[in-house]
Design a protein around this motif. Structure first.
Motif, PDB file in Angstrom:
ATOM      1  N   GLY A  71      -9.418   3.694  -2.934  1.00  0.00           N
ATOM      2  CA  GLY A  71      -9.560   2.668  -3.962  1.00  0.00           C
ATOM      3  C   GLY A  71     -10.958   2.538  -4.526  1.00  0.00           C
ATOM      4  O   GLY A  71     -11.144   2.150  -5.679  1.00  0.00           O
ATOM      5  N   HIS A  72     -11.968   2.884  -3.715  1.00  0.00           N
ATOM      6  CA  HIS A  72     -13.349   2.738  -4.178  1.00  0.00           C
ATOM      7  C   HIS A  72     -13.705   3.721  -5.289  1.00  0.00           C
ATOM      8  O   HIS A  72     -14.736   3.555  -5.953  1.00  0.00           O
ATOM      9  CB  HIS A  72     -14.307   2.942  -3.003  1.00  0.00           C
ATOM     10  N   ALA A  96       0.831  -1.205   0.000  1.00  0.00           N
ATOM     11  CA  ALA A  96       0.000   0.000   0.000  1.00  0.00           C
ATOM     12  C   ALA A  96       0.865   1.254   0.000  1.00  0.00           C
ATOM     13  O   ALA A  96       0.507   2.264  -0.618  1.00  0.00           O
ATOM     14  CB  ALA A  96      -0.925  -0.006   1.211  1.00  0.00           C
ATOM     15  N   GLY A 148      -4.384   1.060  -8.597  1.00  0.00           N
ATOM     16  CA  GLY A 148      -4.011   1.615  -7.301  1.00  0.00           C
ATOM     17  C   GLY A 148      -5.109   1.487  -6.277  1.00  0.00           C
ATOM     18  O   GLY A 148      -5.631   2.483  -5.781  1.00  0.00           O
ATOM     19  N   ARG A 149      -5.482   0.268  -5.945  1.00  0.00           N
ATOM     20  CA  ARG A 149      -6.606   0.067  -5.032  1.00  0.00           C
ATOM     21  C   ARG A 149      -6.164  -0.284  -3.614  1.00  0.00           C
ATOM     22  O   ARG A 149      -6.956  -0.733  -2.810  1.00  0.00           O
ATOM     23  CB  ARG A 149      -7.526  -1.029  -5.573  1.00  0.00           C
ATOM     24  N   ASN A 178      -9.163   3.644 -12.613  1.00  0.00           N
ATOM     25  CA  ASN A 178      -9.531   2.234 -12.776  1.00  0.00           C
ATOM     26  C   ASN A 178      -8.514   1.463 -13.609  1.00  0.00           C
ATOM     27  O   ASN A 178      -8.494   0.233 -13.587  1.00  0.00           O
ATOM     28  CB  ASN A 178     -10.915   2.115 -13.418  1.00  0.00           C
ATOM     29  N   TRP A 205     -12.478   3.974  -8.103  1.00  0.00           N
ATOM     30  CA  TRP A 205     -12.315   3.406  -9.446  1.00  0.00           C
ATOM     31  C   TRP A 205     -13.655   3.332 -10.177  1.00  0.00           C
ATOM     32  O   TRP A 205     -13.726   3.579 -11.387  1.00  0.00           O
ATOM     33  CB  TRP A 205     -11.686   2.008  -9.371  1.00  0.00           C
TER      34      TRP A 205
END
Length: 200
Positions: free
Chosen positions: A154-155, A125, A148-149, A144, A157
């Motif tokens: 991350g959400h 991370a 890079g989540r 997306n 995307w």
């Protein structure tokens, strides 16, 4: 229909879709709060989801995509049917004022949280958080595609996917001579985008 200048704004409301949106939103929230327990061997989330009727998180996001795609395409097709064209300028301005202020505020707050939490983050991370490309992709709406989540943002995307759809969909429908062709073009674009999303 509400006339504004030389254009006609199509006012359409689907009450049932708000219920579906709420259901999908709650499912995503439950998924993000409870999924880590499932990952570490606690199967209670699966039972909780089944007992209380929540969707699996990725399926709920797909439902959001379907609802958004339906609403946007429907309104654009109705506007073209009634006016003979689509006011892309007005369409983009509505999206800019509705989405961008809160989106960029979220990115700023998320960046501050990442800076504070950085020493406590896992090495993977940390590598994601330290990558300039990840932050540029967040700013320019192609997050997306960067993978890079591993950071708290991350959400976002899924919102980036929606913004890409908003960018091209009005132009495809506006330039198409026949509505069925426009619809096919939008479907092909959306399917291609989803394939690219899951391949990268």
């Amino acid at each position: 229909m509400v006339p504004i200048g030389d254009y006609v704004v199509i006012k359409t409301y689907f009450p049932g879709l708000n219920t579906l949106r709420l259901y999908a939103a709650l499912s995503v929230v439950v998924y993000h709060f409870a999924a880590p327990m499932d990952w570490f061997g606690d199967r209670s989330y699966a039972g909780y989801r089944i007992n209380y009727g929540f969707m699996w998180g990725p399926h709920a996001v797909s439902l959001f995509f379907v609802l958004s795609g339906f609403l946007i395409i429907y309104l654009l097709l109705k506007e073209k049917e009634n006016t003979g064209t689509i006011s892309t300028r007005r369409f983009y301005l509505r999206r800019v004022f509705r989405i961008l202020p809160l989106y960029y505020l979220t990115v700023i707050v998320g960046a501050l949280l990442v800076a504070i939490m950085y020493p406590l983050m896992p090495p993977d991370a940390q590598r994601v958080a330290a990558s300039p490309g990840v932050w540029i992709s967040l700013i320019l709406f192609y997050f997306n595609f960067t993978g890079g989540r591993g950071i708290p943002l991350g959400h976002l995307w899924s919102l980036n996917v929606e913004e890409q759809f908003y960018l091209l969909c009005p132009q495809l429908i506006k330039w198409a001579k026949h509505i069925p062709r426009a619809l096919i073009a939008v479907i092909v674009f959306k399917v291609g985008l989803q394939i690219a999303l899951f391949m990268l």
